[in-house]
Every structure is written in structure tokens, then in C-alpha cells.
Design an enzyme around this catalytic site. Structure first.
Site, PDB file in Angstrom:
ATOM      1  CD  GLU B  57      -7.772 -19.449 -39.892  1.00 34.64           C
ATOM      2  OE1 GLU B  57      -8.189 -18.715 -40.812  1.00 34.64           O
ATOM      3  OE2 GLU B  57      -7.002 -20.402 -40.089  1.00 34.64           O
ATOM      4  CG  HIS B 126       3.120 -20.695 -41.091  1.00 37.53           C
ATOM      5  ND1 HIS B 126       2.982 -19.984 -42.255  1.00 37.53           N
ATOM      6  CD2 HIS B 126       2.099 -21.580 -41.081  1.00 37.53           C
ATOM      7  CE1 HIS B 126       1.921 -20.427 -42.921  1.00 37.53           C
ATOM      8  NE2 HIS B 126       1.368 -21.390 -42.235  1.00 37.53           N
TER       9      HIS B 126
END
Lengths: 328, 321
Positions: B57, B126
Site C-alpha cells: 500500500e 480488518h
């Protein structure tokens, strides 16, 4: 491809401009005339000079925290740089950036960066947009052995390789990462050793010799322009001053710093070459010296005489729009 | 249209509208996204404009920042909001500050789309949302659409805007449908929506909690005869203090509800707005309903325990009535 005499001379002048700018900056800082802190690139002038001499105006660069040389070599105006160092309104960033964050979008300088390893992914993006928008420019990014330990540099090289983007990664290896030596940060003798891991081409050049840097840069740039993907170019150079001004470098072996000018002066190397090849006379070099001295003096004067930023200018430039379809 | 399809609709519209726009992220291209949110877009617009990225990322967020700086208009997907911290430098020190540091030379027309929110047993790494963290960064805008209509409108607004915007979508809402169709106009940032009008108490929520708040308002009406007004913030940065203040002056009571912990959270900002704009009208202190100060646990039982539900909102309202 040979190097035209004019370019050889011009590169000497560019290096001299960087040197004298940095020396003046050191003096101003020591006198307490510059706020914040500054990182100088004295001894490393050949790297940005040789690299930028191989670039077109539309090509972009990202510079490092030690970035004055990169930005000057890309064509920056010394006065506006000095004004920025002084935090003045006429500076490249209107006094909001300072030494570590100078940018000039018009010159393709996407910014010096206070964060190690942040410029490399940004440079990959500049190459990506070039391809997307059908523009011919390539992207160059400078970093050192310190940043080479950052994950962002690894990710950038991997991305550029996977996407075959025109990025020249210039590893400017000056022997030090902040206050500790290369060997504390890198386990291989040369960053070139890492290139195979990304499947990219790499070369190492003598970063004290501007013409060696230019040769390496031309080859790398050519490869990028022909669509063969990124290149890693290592330039081994020397850092004469400390990590920041005021750093007395007590961590370096005794006598090392004092010996550097004798052993590794890119300016002496190039001026000797110019004289030897008959490209310039002593008198011509003296004239360049005077011209540069004048430019530096004018830059300082411009900075000093420039208006301060208004305190409330701090409120400007956070956003460019109002988020409602209008300007900020 | 469903929430996930509104993502695709907005992307398709913007990719078609402006050749400088491109979309990239992990598995968004050929696979079409893990929620089918970009299915078919790569076939339609090609691999250059709908691009699969390697995992990493920090690298591809940085590449998006660089592309935005040099004339493109990237839309980047970060598959889970919890991966935002992986690329935080590029958001906080680069995207958010570049225009400022450059003295106004640079523009960073970057859109980040990410999926936050709990309630799906996705576990501690998450299930987060991070709107308080991101909303506190000058230079960034943060929106959290709660409906398919807003997804379309905010995504389009973000992509057309010249500043970096983070659109935090909610995993729990992906299947939610409303009567919106293609062609929703961009929605200006900074305007909250009154989802239900009421007289006795104001419930301020955003993202998935808006629906929980509406459920609580139904219960309050049925069980207590209480008329609750429900405000959907929609935009976290900038925050619509005016709508909050007006509602607080009308009802005199405010409860905020959020999926993320309340310490240094958006509910506290809402409370500050209420205090600033409606202090003299208040009949009770502002109540902030949020999870305890823990990460989001995996086990269904524990996750349900920490997350606010309609019952916890109803209880908070009853406490101040």
C-alpha cells in the site's frame, strides 16, 4: 556519445553554483540568519549536475532533504531558493516549505522531502501519469543509503519494475546515513547488488566525476525513454559537511573530513580537466567564479529584501477547493 | 441500486468522463474487486486505467500521489481501512501536505476508497474505520457514505475535486439497496443529512450506525412515544456544525453513536459543536455511544458485545430524557 565542450563548462558552472550557494547557506546559518535546520550537499555537486544535464525540462525529479543541489541543477533560481530558506513570501513555497521542502512544479521539481524514502513511490507515480497521459517525460528520483533501508524505496523499485516505468533511481551514496556509516544500513558492498532482485538494470559511477555521472545518466535515461523500464544508478560520492549544519561529525575517523577536499573535489576534478583539454583558460574559470559569486550575493540580497510572509498566510493553501465545486 | 454497485457506477461514470482518471488497487482489475465493486471495468477501460497493484500500500499510494501531482486523477482502493496505516506516510506527510508545503503550487487530486467498519467477524485487523485519525489531518477530506445514493455522489465529488479525499465505505452496507439510479450528481462535502425529523432528541451518526440509529428511533417512537431526529453526518472533514447545532437547539438533547472508540473521536467533535452552538438550549449533557476502548474482537459474541446496537442507543436516550 561525447560531451560537448560547452556542456563540460556548463556543468562546471552548475557545480560551482551549488557549492557557493551551499557555502553561503552554511555561513548564514552559522551567523543565525537562517531559521530551522539545513542539510548541505557540499562535495556531492557532481551527482545532481551530471544527472540533470541528461534530462529534458519536462522530466521530473524528486529531491532529498539534502536537496539544494538537485533543485539548482534542475534550473532553480537562486534568489527564490534563498528566499525560501529565509521563510520569505517570494520563496518557491512562499515560506511554507523551507530548506527541506522546496518544490517547483514548473521546473519539474516535485519536491525535496523531509521523509526518507517517500520520494521514490511519488516518482513512480510521475512516470505512471506520463504513460497514462501520453507524455514523453521520464522520472528521476534521488535517495541515499539511509533511505535505501526504507520500505517505500523497495516498493517503488518493485512497482516500477513490474509496470516497466521510466524511472531512474539515483542512489547518491555519500558514505553516511545521518550520523552512522553505510555499513550500519546496507549489507552489500553496492546498491547495484540489489537490482537483480527487482529485475532491473543497474550501474555504479564515480559520483565525484561529473562526466562519469553524465555518462551513466545518459545511458539510464536512454533506456527509460526507449521503454525498457527503470534503472538504478548508483553514484558514490562524499559528504563533506555533517548530516545537518552544526553536526561536528565527531563520529567520523580523525582526519577523514579534513582530507576530503584534497581527495574528492568534483570542482577541482572538472576544472583540471577543462584546463588540460584547453576548453577553458584560468581567466575564463575566474570569470565564472566572479559571475557565480555575484549571483549568490544577489540571491542573498533578494532574500533579505523580500517581504516576510504575513502570519495569516499560514491559513492559505491547505486545500485548493472549497469541496463544493468552487475554489478554496 | 446496491451500495457495492454504486461504487462501480461512480467509477464507470468518472472513467468515461475524464481520461485522466484511473483506478488502481489490489485485485480491482481482472478479478473485479473482492466485492465485485469494479467488475467489468478493466474490460471496458483497459489495464492502464483499471490497474491491479502488487500488495504494498505504501508504494502504490505513493505512486498515486505522484500521478496526482503530475496531471492524472488517481482513484486508489485500499481493500481494508486497517491497511491505511501501512501507507499513512503517503497520506499524512505527502498527499495532505504537498500543496501546503509548495506554497499553493501543487494540487493533489487523489481519491482513496477504502472499506471500514465492523460487524462481519473480520477480526481486529480488518474491522476498523479510522475516521477520527484521518479527519484530524489538515489537507485531507473524509467522507463516510451510508447509502448507495451517497456512495455515488461522494465518489464522483471526490474524483472531480482537486484535493485528496478519503471515501470510507462500510463493509456491512455492501448489500444495502436504495432507490437511487445511475446519474447521481456529485454531493458537496460538509453537508449532513437529516434522515428522520424529530422533536425530542437528536441522534447523530454516520456510516453504518445511521441505520442503527434509525432502528433506535423507531423503537423510541413505538416504545416510549419519543420523537428522535436522526442526523447522518456523511462528511467527517469538513464537519457540518451548523446542521448539528440547529437540531440541538430544536431538541435540546443529543446522543452521538459511532463504531469506533469514543476517545478523541468524532462524537467528541459533535459534542463540542453542540456546546459551542446550542449550550443555552440543552436540557441534558451530550451522550457519546461507542465501543469500549478495545480493538474489535473476532468472536461473534465479543464483537456484538463491543459494538453499539439499537438497544444501546435507546438506553442512552432514555438516560437523558
Amino acid at each position: 556519445m561525447g560531451i560537448q565542450p560547452e556542456l563540460r563548462l556548463q556543468m562546471y558552472e552548475t557545480m560551482l553554483r551549488i557549492r557557493r550557494f551551499e557555502e553561503e547557506t552554511a555561513a548564514l546559518f552559522a551567523a543565525g540568519d537562517l531559521p530551522g535546520f539545513v542539510h548541505l550537499s557540499i562535495g556531492q555537486e557532481a551527482v545532481p549536475t551530471g544527472i540533470c544535464a541528461a534530462l529534458d525540462p519536462a522530466d521530473t525529479i524528486t529531491a532529498t532533504h539534502r536537496g539544494h543541489g538537485h533543485i539548482l541543477a534542475k534550473g532553480a533560481d537562486m534568489g527564490r531558493m534563498m528566499a525560501e530558506l529565509m521563510g520569505k513570501r517570494t520563496g518557491y513555497c512562499a515560506g511554507k516549505g523551507g530548506s527541506m521542502h522546496i518544490s517547483s512544479l514548473d521546473l519539474g521539481v516535485l519536491g525535496a522531502n523531509g521523509i526518507l524514502g517517500a520520494g521514490q513511490p511519488i516518482a513512480v507515480g510521475a512516470a505512471l501519469s506520463a504513460r497514462l497521459l501520453g507524455e514523453e517525460r521520464i522520472s528521476v528520483t534521488f535517495f541515499g543509503e539511509g533511505a535505501s533501508a526504507q520500505g517505500g524505496v523497495h516498493e517503488a523499485m518493485n512497482l516500477a519494475a513490474v509496470w516497466k516505468l521510466p524511472v531512474v533511481f539515483v542512489a547518491e551514496i555519500n558514505g553516511w546515513a545521518e550520523l552512522s556509516p553505510y555499513s550500519d544500513h546496507v549489507s552489500v558492498p553496492s546498491l547495484v547488488d540489489r537490482a537483480a532482485g527487482y529485475g532491473i538494470d543497474a550501474a555504479s559511477v564515480d559520483g565525484t566525476d561529473v562526466e562519469a555521472v553524465l555518462d551513466g545518466a545518459r545511458e539510464a535515461v536512454e533506456r527509460c525513454r526507449s521503454g525498457e523500464g527503470p534503472v538504478l544508478l548508483e553514484a558514490r560520492t562524499q559528504r563533506w559537511h555533517g548530516h545537518f549544519e552544526g553536526d561536528r561529525q565527531l563520529y567520523r575517523p580523525e582526519g577523514e573530513v579534513a582530507a576530503l577536499p584534497e581527495l574528492y573535489d568534483p570542482l577541482v576534478l572538472q576544472s583540471d580537466r577543462l584546463l588540460e583539454l584547453g576548453i577553458a583558460s584560468e581567466a575564463e574559470l575566474d570569470a565564472i567564479e566572479r559571475r557565480v559569486a555575484e549571483e549568490v550575493a544577489e540571491a542573498v540580497l533578494f532574500g533579505r529584501n523580500s517581504p516576510e510572509s504575513a502570519p495569516e498566510d499560514a491559513l492559505l493553501h491547505v486545500y485548493s477547493t472549497d469541496g463544493r465545486g468552487g475554489a478554496a | 441500486m446496491k451500495y457495492y454497485a454504486a461504487i462501480r457506477e461512480a467509477l464507470r461514470c468518472e472513467l468515461e468522463r475524464d481520461p485522466r482518471v484511473f483506478f488502481m488497487g489490489e485485485d480491482v482489475g481482472k478479478p473485479g474487486g473482492i466485492y465485485a465493486q469494479s467488475r467489468g471495468l478493466q474490460e471496458e477501460f483497459g489495464v492502464e486505467r483499471v490497474r491491479d497493484t502488487p500488495a504494498g500500500e505504501l508504494g502504490f499510494m505513493g505512486a498515486a500521489v505522484g500521478a496526482a501531482l503530475t496531471g492524472a486523477r488517481p482513484v486508489v482502493e485500499i481493500s481494508f481501512a486497517d491497511f491505511i496505516p501501512v501507507c499513512l506516510d503517503q497520506l499524512v506527510n505527502q498527499a495532505a501536505k504537498i500543496r501546503y508545503m509548495s506554497g499553493g503550487q501543487a494540487r493533489v487530486p487523489l481519491t482513496v476508497v477504502t472499506f471500514g467498519g465492523a460487524g462481519r467477524n473480520a477480526g481486529p485487523q480488518h474491522s476498523g474505520s479510522y475516521e477520527a485519525l484521518l479527519g484530524s489531518i489538515p489537507g485531507l477530506r473524509v467522507v463516510m457514505p451510508s447509502t448507495p445514493y451517497d456512495v455515488q455522489g461522494f465518489l464522483k465529488a471526490a474524483i472531480r475535486d482537486d484535493d485528496p479525499t478519503i471515501v470510507i465505505l462500510n463493509k456491512a452496507l455492501l448489500g444495502l439497496a436504495d432507490d437511487s439510479e445511475a446519474g447521481v450528481e456529485p454531493i458537496p462535502f460538509g453537508e449532513a443529512a437529516v434522515r428522520r425529523e424529530g422533536e425530542d432528541v437528536t441522534i447523530v451518526a454516520w456510516s453504518a450506525m445511521v441505520h442503527t440509529a434509525l432502528e433506535a428511533a423507531d423503537r423510541l417512537a413505538a416504545e416510549d412515544g419519543v420523537s428522535a431526529e436522526v442526523i447522518d453526518l456523511r462528511s467527517i472533514q469538513p464537519l457540518d456544525g451548523e446542521t448539528i447545532g440547529a437540531s440541538a437547539r430544536k431538541t435540546g438533547r443529543v446522543v452521538t453513536v459511532q463504531e469506533t472508540v469514543s476517545f478523541a473521536g468524532i462524537g467528541a467533535e459533535v459534542a463540542a459543536e453542540v456546546s459551542r452552538r446550542a449550550f443555552g438550549w440543552l436540557d441534558a449533557p451530550v451522550q457519546i455511544v461507542g465501543p469500549p476502548f478495545t480493538p474489535v474482537p473476532f468472536s461473534k459474541l465479543m464483537e456484538e458485545f463491543v459494538l453499539p446496537d439499537a438497544g444501546s442507543i435507546v438506553r442512552a436516550v432514555r438516560e437523558i430524557l
